[in-house]
Motif scaffolding. Structure first.
Motif, PDB file in Angstrom:
ATOM      1  N   TYR A  94      -1.584   3.034  -8.517  1.00  0.00           N
ATOM      2  CA  TYR A  94      -1.481   4.248  -7.702  1.00  0.00           C
ATOM      3  C   TYR A  94      -0.434   4.046  -6.615  1.00  0.00           C
ATOM      4  CZ  TYR A  94      -6.304   4.520  -9.484  1.00  0.00           C
ATOM      5  OH  TYR A  94      -7.433   4.507 -10.281  1.00  0.00           O
ATOM      6  N   GLY A 136     -10.941   4.146 -13.545  1.00  0.00           N
ATOM      7  CA  GLY A 136     -11.540   4.800 -12.389  1.00  0.00           C
ATOM      8  C   GLY A 136     -12.940   4.341 -12.080  1.00  0.00           C
ATOM      9  N   GLY A 137     -13.393   3.301 -12.768  1.00  0.00           N
ATOM     10  CA  GLY A 137     -14.742   2.837 -12.500  1.00  0.00           C
ATOM     11  C   GLY A 137     -14.835   1.784 -11.419  1.00  0.00           C
ATOM     12  N   GLN A 138     -13.699   1.336 -10.934  1.00  0.00           N
ATOM     13  CA  GLN A 138     -13.657   0.290  -9.927  1.00  0.00           C
ATOM     14  C   GLN A 138     -12.814   0.743  -8.744  1.00  0.00           C
ATOM     15  OE1 GLN A 138     -15.354  -2.559 -10.032  1.00  0.00           O
ATOM     16  NE2 GLN A 138     -16.219  -1.982 -12.029  1.00  0.00           N
ATOM     17  N   PRO A 139     -13.179   0.300  -7.528  1.00  0.00           N
ATOM     18  CA  PRO A 139     -12.385   0.683  -6.350  1.00  0.00           C
ATOM     19  C   PRO A 139     -10.963   0.150  -6.428  1.00  0.00           C
ATOM     20  CG  PRO A 139     -14.502  -0.241  -5.712  1.00  0.00           C
ATOM     21  CD  PRO A 139     -14.337  -0.509  -7.174  1.00  0.00           C
ATOM     22  N   GLN A 140     -10.068   0.817  -5.734  1.00  0.00           N
ATOM     23  CA  GLN A 140      -8.668   0.431  -5.707  1.00  0.00           C
ATOM     24  C   GLN A 140      -8.438  -0.671  -4.674  1.00  0.00           C
ATOM     25  OE1 GLN A 140      -6.378   4.060  -5.178  1.00  0.00           O
ATOM     26  NE2 GLN A 140      -7.801   5.149  -6.514  1.00  0.00           N
ATOM     27  N   HIS A 141      -7.550  -1.589  -5.037  1.00  0.00           N
ATOM     28  CA  HIS A 141      -7.142  -2.659  -4.139  1.00  0.00           C
ATOM     29  C   HIS A 141      -5.705  -2.382  -3.710  1.00  0.00           C
ATOM     30  CE1 HIS A 141     -10.606  -5.309  -5.091  1.00  0.00           C
ATOM     31  NE2 HIS A 141     -10.581  -4.623  -6.210  1.00  0.00           N
ATOM     32  N   PHE A 142      -5.481  -2.395  -2.416  1.00  0.00           N
ATOM     33  CA  PHE A 142      -4.188  -1.988  -1.872  1.00  0.00           C
ATOM     34  C   PHE A 142      -3.301  -3.169  -1.501  1.00  0.00           C
ATOM     35  CE2 PHE A 142      -4.261   2.609  -1.171  1.00  0.00           C
ATOM     36  CZ  PHE A 142      -5.589   2.899  -1.402  1.00  0.00           C
ATOM     37  N   GLY A 143      -1.991  -2.941  -1.631  1.00  0.00           N
ATOM     38  CA  GLY A 143      -1.022  -3.848  -1.051  1.00  0.00           C
ATOM     39  C   GLY A 143      -0.838  -3.527   0.427  1.00  0.00           C
ATOM     40  N   ASP A 144       0.032  -4.295   1.076  1.00  0.00           N
ATOM     41  CA  ASP A 144       0.244  -4.102   2.510  1.00  0.00           C
ATOM     42  C   ASP A 144       1.256  -3.000   2.826  1.00  0.00           C
ATOM     43  OD1 ASP A 144      -0.126  -7.639   3.352  1.00  0.00           O
ATOM     44  OD2 ASP A 144      -1.609  -6.034   3.120  1.00  0.00           O
ATOM     45  N   TYR A 160       0.496   5.798  -2.826  1.00  0.00           N
ATOM     46  CA  TYR A 160       0.088   6.688  -1.742  1.00  0.00           C
ATOM     47  C   TYR A 160       1.147   6.631  -0.650  1.00  0.00           C
ATOM     48  CZ  TYR A 160      -4.694   6.663  -3.683  1.00  0.00           C
ATOM     49  OH  TYR A 160      -5.793   6.791  -4.493  1.00  0.00           O
ATOM     50  N   TYR A 168      -0.272   8.392 -10.237  1.00  0.00           N
ATOM     51  CA  TYR A 168      -1.288   7.512 -10.816  1.00  0.00           C
ATOM     52  C   TYR A 168      -0.884   7.172 -12.249  1.00  0.00           C
ATOM     53  CZ  TYR A 168      -5.854   6.921 -13.299  1.00  0.00           C
ATOM     54  OH  TYR A 168      -6.886   6.511 -14.095  1.00  0.00           O
ATOM     55  N   LEU A 204      -4.070   8.626   4.095  1.00  0.00           N
ATOM     56  CA  LEU A 204      -3.263   8.315   2.923  1.00  0.00           C
ATOM     57  C   LEU A 204      -3.194   9.547   2.023  1.00  0.00           C
ATOM     58  CD1 LEU A 204      -4.369   5.495   3.974  1.00  0.00           C
ATOM     59  CD2 LEU A 204      -3.960   4.702   1.647  1.00  0.00           C
ATOM     60  N   LEU A 249       2.131   2.969   0.155  1.00  0.00           N
ATOM     61  CA  LEU A 249       1.131   1.991  -0.267  1.00  0.00           C
ATOM     62  C   LEU A 249       0.907   2.082  -1.766  1.00  0.00           C
ATOM     63  CD1 LEU A 249      -1.087   2.804   2.732  1.00  0.00           C
ATOM     64  CD2 LEU A 249      -0.516   0.447   2.185  1.00  0.00           C
TER      65      LEU A 249
END
Lengths: 114, 112
Positions: A33, A99-107, A35, A48, A43, A91
């Protein structure tokens, strides 16, 4: 590293120039994704990618914005003919499955248009 | 049209006390809700989530409450610690964790 990696961390460019932002997702994450976070705002979803399916581009603000993803790895977000209102933190996030798991973001990449 | 709203831009709490962060939403189709924590110059970090079939989810010091009739959710942090000082974002989505819609965030300051 084990997390989402984005480059560059900061980018300053002149109005009218094109910029390319890069995202390396977590290995094995099929969803990616992009943002945007403008100053003082939340955000804002841009685009996607899920596996080999056609990307969901519904959040791209104009045709100056585009993104590509190579298989299930690196993605690049390109902004053509940048405008001052494009200044923001961009981001990238990745997640497992559909879509079954939360998203992990970069910095993020902080983009400043002069 | 702000579909997810965090009306308190900031909150100050003393260490050891409870922090309560609030979030309201307008889209009744939202069925997944998440809280993220963000430190300066870092990306948001996932904290806790809840689906619309539940009204409470707990993980250690963090509990999220969902009131579907009021379209309201809250995050409780007990006890609050100085390391909890960050910006907290509420997010919502339809049908899974894709295409999150974020609120504008609440800055939490926990003082010793």
């Amino acid at each position: 590293g084990a997390g989402v990696s984005q480059s560059p961390s900061n980018k300053v460019t002149e109005k009218g120039k094109d910029v390319e932002l890069r995202c390396d997702p977590i290995s094995g994450h099929t969803a990616l994704y992009w943002y945007r976070q403008r100053l003082g705002q939340g955000l804002e979803f841009l685009i996607y990618f899920q596996g080999n399916s056609a990307p969901d581009k519904s959040g791209l603000p104009s045709d100056r914005f585009s993104a590509e993803r190579t298989g299930e790895s690196v993605s690049t977000l390109t902004i053509q003919r940048t405008q001052q209102e494009d200044s923001a933190v961009y981001l990238c996030a990745s997640s497992q499955g559909q879509g079954g798991q939360p998203q992990h973001f970069g910095d993020g990449t902080r983009l400043s248009i002069l | 049209d702000q579909q997810v709203k965090q009306n308190s831009p900031s909150l100050s709490v003393q260490e050891g006390r409870i922090s309560i962060l609030n979030c309201d939403y307008t889209n009744s189709m939202f069925d997944y809700f998440l809280w993220y924590k963000k430190y300066p110059a870092e990306g948001p970090t996932f904290l806790i989530s809840i689906s619309s079939i539940k009204d409470k989810n707990e993980d250690g010091r963090f509990t999220v409450f969902l009131n579907k009739s009021a379209k309201h959710l809250s995050l409780h942090i007990v006890p609050s610690q100085p390391g909890d000082s960050a910006v907290y974002f509420c997010a919502a989505s339809v049908g899974g964790f894709q295409k999150l819609v974020f609120g504008t965030g609440t800055r939490l300051l926990v003082s010793p």
